[in-house]
Design a protein around this motif. Structure first.
Motif, PDB file in Angstrom:
ATOM      1  N   ALA A 230     -60.835 -31.413 -15.800  1.00  0.00           N
ATOM      2  CA  ALA A 230     -61.582 -32.611 -15.422  1.00  0.00           C
ATOM      3  C   ALA A 230     -62.530 -32.310 -14.272  1.00  0.00           C
ATOM      4  O   ALA A 230     -63.687 -32.722 -14.269  1.00  0.00           O
ATOM      5  N   LYS A 231     -62.043 -31.566 -13.299  1.00  0.00           N
ATOM      6  CA  LYS A 231     -62.878 -31.205 -12.143  1.00  0.00           C
ATOM      7  C   LYS A 231     -64.025 -30.298 -12.570  1.00  0.00           C
ATOM      8  O   LYS A 231     -65.169 -30.465 -12.115  1.00  0.00           O
ATOM      9  N   ALA A 232     -63.737 -29.350 -13.478  1.00  0.00           N
ATOM     10  CA  ALA A 232     -64.787 -28.459 -13.981  1.00  0.00           C
ATOM     11  C   ALA A 232     -65.842 -29.255 -14.750  1.00  0.00           C
ATOM     12  O   ALA A 232     -67.038 -28.966 -14.653  1.00  0.00           O
ATOM     13  N   PHE A 233     -65.419 -30.258 -15.508  1.00  0.00           N
ATOM     14  CA  PHE A 233     -66.359 -31.129 -16.203  1.00  0.00           C
ATOM     15  C   PHE A 233     -67.268 -31.821 -15.198  1.00  0.00           C
ATOM     16  O   PHE A 233     -68.492 -31.788 -15.320  1.00  0.00           O
ATOM     17  N   TYR A 234     -66.673 -32.450 -14.188  1.00  0.00           N
ATOM     18  CA  TYR A 234     -67.452 -33.205 -13.209  1.00  0.00           C
ATOM     19  C   TYR A 234     -68.440 -32.316 -12.457  1.00  0.00           C
ATOM     20  O   TYR A 234     -69.589 -32.696 -12.247  1.00  0.00           O
ATOM     21  N   ASP A 235     -67.993 -31.147 -12.068  1.00  0.00           N
ATOM     22  CA  ASP A 235     -68.833 -30.233 -11.280  1.00  0.00           C
ATOM     23  C   ASP A 235     -69.760 -29.376 -12.138  1.00  0.00           C
ATOM     24  O   ASP A 235     -70.631 -28.692 -11.600  1.00  0.00           O
ATOM     25  N   GLY A 236     -69.567 -29.397 -13.455  1.00  0.00           N
ATOM     26  CA  GLY A 236     -70.330 -28.525 -14.342  1.00  0.00           C
ATOM     27  C   GLY A 236     -71.805 -28.871 -14.447  1.00  0.00           C
ATOM     28  O   GLY A 236     -72.235 -29.986 -14.147  1.00  0.00           O
ATOM     29  N   GLU A 237     -72.563 -27.907 -14.896  1.00  0.00           N
ATOM     30  CA  GLU A 237     -74.010 -28.056 -15.017  1.00  0.00           C
ATOM     31  C   GLU A 237     -74.403 -29.206 -15.946  1.00  0.00           C
ATOM     32  O   GLU A 237     -75.305 -29.992 -15.638  1.00  0.00           O
ATOM     33  N   ALA A 238     -73.723 -29.328 -17.070  1.00  0.00           N
ATOM     34  CA  ALA A 238     -74.083 -30.369 -18.042  1.00  0.00           C
ATOM     35  C   ALA A 238     -73.908 -31.760 -17.451  1.00  0.00           C
ATOM     36  O   ALA A 238     -74.822 -32.594 -17.517  1.00  0.00           O
ATOM     37  N   TYR A 239     -72.743 -32.040 -16.874  1.00  0.00           N
ATOM     38  CA  TYR A 239     -72.522 -33.385 -16.368  1.00  0.00           C
ATOM     39  C   TYR A 239     -73.316 -33.657 -15.095  1.00  0.00           C
ATOM     40  O   TYR A 239     -73.722 -34.797 -14.844  1.00  0.00           O
ATOM     41  N   THR A 240     -73.570 -32.647 -14.310  1.00  0.00           N
ATOM     42  CA  THR A 240     -74.420 -32.829 -13.132  1.00  0.00           C
ATOM     43  C   THR A 240     -75.794 -33.331 -13.563  1.00  0.00           C
ATOM     44  O   THR A 240     -76.345 -34.260 -12.968  1.00  0.00           O
ATOM     45  N   ARG A 241     -76.328 -32.741 -14.626  1.00  0.00           N
ATOM     46  CA  ARG A 241     -77.631 -33.174 -15.151  1.00  0.00           C
ATOM     47  C   ARG A 241     -77.534 -34.594 -15.714  1.00  0.00           C
ATOM     48  O   ARG A 241     -78.390 -35.441 -15.453  1.00  0.00           O
ATOM     49  N   ILE A 242     -76.475 -34.873 -16.453  1.00  0.00           N
ATOM     50  CA  ILE A 242     -76.315 -36.183 -17.082  1.00  0.00           C
ATOM     51  C   ILE A 242     -76.089 -37.277 -16.039  1.00  0.00           C
ATOM     52  O   ILE A 242     -76.599 -38.394 -16.183  1.00  0.00           O
ATOM     53  N   ARG A 243     -75.351 -36.978 -14.986  1.00  0.00           N
ATOM     54  CA  ARG A 243     -75.125 -37.964 -13.909  1.00  0.00           C
ATOM     55  C   ARG A 243     -76.430 -38.488 -13.354  1.00  0.00           C
ATOM     56  O   ARG A 243     -76.550 -39.672 -13.019  1.00  0.00           O
ATOM     57  N   ALA A 244     -77.421 -37.625 -13.267  1.00  0.00           N
ATOM     58  CA  ALA A 244     -78.716 -38.034 -12.722  1.00  0.00           C
ATOM     59  C   ALA A 244     -79.370 -39.128 -13.576  1.00  0.00           C
ATOM     60  O   ALA A 244     -80.158 -39.923 -13.063  1.00  0.00           O
ATOM     61  N   LEU A 245     -79.028 -39.191 -14.850  1.00  0.00           N
ATOM     62  CA  LEU A 245     -79.609 -40.196 -15.737  1.00  0.00           C
ATOM     63  C   LEU A 245     -79.187 -41.616 -15.376  1.00  0.00           C
ATOM     64  O   LEU A 245     -79.888 -42.576 -15.701  1.00  0.00           O
ATOM     65  N   ARG A 246     -78.064 -41.779 -14.722  1.00  0.00           N
ATOM     66  CA  ARG A 246     -77.597 -43.127 -14.395  1.00  0.00           C
ATOM     67  C   ARG A 246     -78.065 -43.613 -13.028  1.00  0.00           C
ATOM     68  O   ARG A 246     -77.857 -44.767 -12.671  1.00  0.00           O
ATOM     69  N   HIS A 247     -78.718 -42.758 -12.254  1.00  0.00           N
ATOM     70  CA  HIS A 247     -79.221 -43.184 -10.940  1.00  0.00           C
ATOM     71  C   HIS A 247     -80.170 -44.363 -11.108  1.00  0.00           C
ATOM     72  O   HIS A 247     -81.075 -44.329 -11.926  1.00  0.00           O
ATOM     73  N   GLY A 248     -79.910 -45.410 -10.370  1.00  0.00           N
ATOM     74  CA  GLY A 248     -80.723 -46.610 -10.448  1.00  0.00           C
ATOM     75  C   GLY A 248     -80.299 -47.566 -11.551  1.00  0.00           C
ATOM     76  O   GLY A 248     -80.878 -48.634 -11.697  1.00  0.00           O
ATOM     77  N   ALA A 249     -79.282 -47.199 -12.337  1.00  0.00           N
ATOM     78  CA  ALA A 249     -78.828 -48.051 -13.441  1.00  0.00           C
ATOM     79  C   ALA A 249     -77.601 -48.884 -13.079  1.00  0.00           C
ATOM     80  O   ALA A 249     -77.213 -49.765 -13.832  1.00  0.00           O
ATOM     81  N   THR A 250     -76.980 -48.590 -11.935  1.00  0.00           N
ATOM     82  CA  THR A 250     -75.775 -49.313 -11.538  1.00  0.00           C
ATOM     83  C   THR A 250     -75.870 -49.762 -10.081  1.00  0.00           C
ATOM     84  O   THR A 250     -76.506 -49.097  -9.256  1.00  0.00           O
ATOM     85  N   ASP A 251     -75.225 -50.868  -9.812  1.00  0.00           N
ATOM     86  CA  ASP A 251     -75.100 -51.352  -8.442  1.00  0.00           C
ATOM     87  C   ASP A 251     -74.083 -50.481  -7.705  1.00  0.00           C
ATOM     88  O   ASP A 251     -74.235 -50.173  -6.536  1.00  0.00           O
ATOM     89  N   TYR A 252     -73.022 -50.104  -8.425  1.00  0.00           N
ATOM     90  CA  TYR A 252     -72.037 -49.155  -7.908  1.00  0.00           C
ATOM     91  C   TYR A 252     -71.407 -48.420  -9.080  1.00  0.00           C
ATOM     92  O   TYR A 252     -71.408 -48.897 -10.216  1.00  0.00           O
ATOM     93  N   PHE A 253     -70.919 -47.231  -8.811  1.00  0.00           N
ATOM     94  CA  PHE A 253     -70.242 -46.394  -9.807  1.00  0.00           C
ATOM     95  C   PHE A 253     -69.194 -45.604  -9.046  1.00  0.00           C
ATOM     96  O   PHE A 253     -69.507 -44.636  -8.355  1.00  0.00           O
TER      97      PHE A 253
END
Length: 101
Positions: free
Chosen positions: A66-89
């Motif tokens: 789970a930690k490797a998923f969160y810190d991995g290159e793929a999810y790091t890139r995907i996380r950026a897609l939600r910036h500005g889409a939520t009040d909190y996450f």
């Protein structure tokens, strides 16, 4: 080795932008060995004052995966897609209990 869980609460404020995140996140979760157990849906607070707008729960085979998923290159890139889409996450990683022997 016990499974691990990512527990997420969020308030989506820009559904169109959030759709970009959700279009890519499930494949990255699956590729990392994870699966969605909860993704939105009906919920209610039974005790306490926690009132999340939306809840998600993901299971991974281990804390390390789970930690490797969160810190991995793929999810790091995907996380950026939600910036500005939520009040909190808010996300917490928790290790499950070991299965009884």
């Amino acid at each position: 080795m016990p499974a691990a869980y990512l527990i997420v609460e969020m308030n989506i404020t820009d559904p169109t932008r959030y759709q970009q995140y959700m279009a890519e996140a499930p494949a990255a979760v699956k590729a990392a060995g994870g699966e969605y157990l909860v993704r939105g849906g009906r919920h209610e607070a039974l005790e306490g004052d926690w009132q999340p707008h939306r809840v998600a729960v993901l299971r991974f085979p281990s804390y390390e995966q789970a930690k490797a998923f969160y810190d991995g290159e793929a999810y790091t890139r995907i996380r950026a897609l939600r910036h500005g889409a939520t009040d909190y996450f808010n996300m917490v990683l928790v290790e499950g209990v070991a299965a009884p022997v």
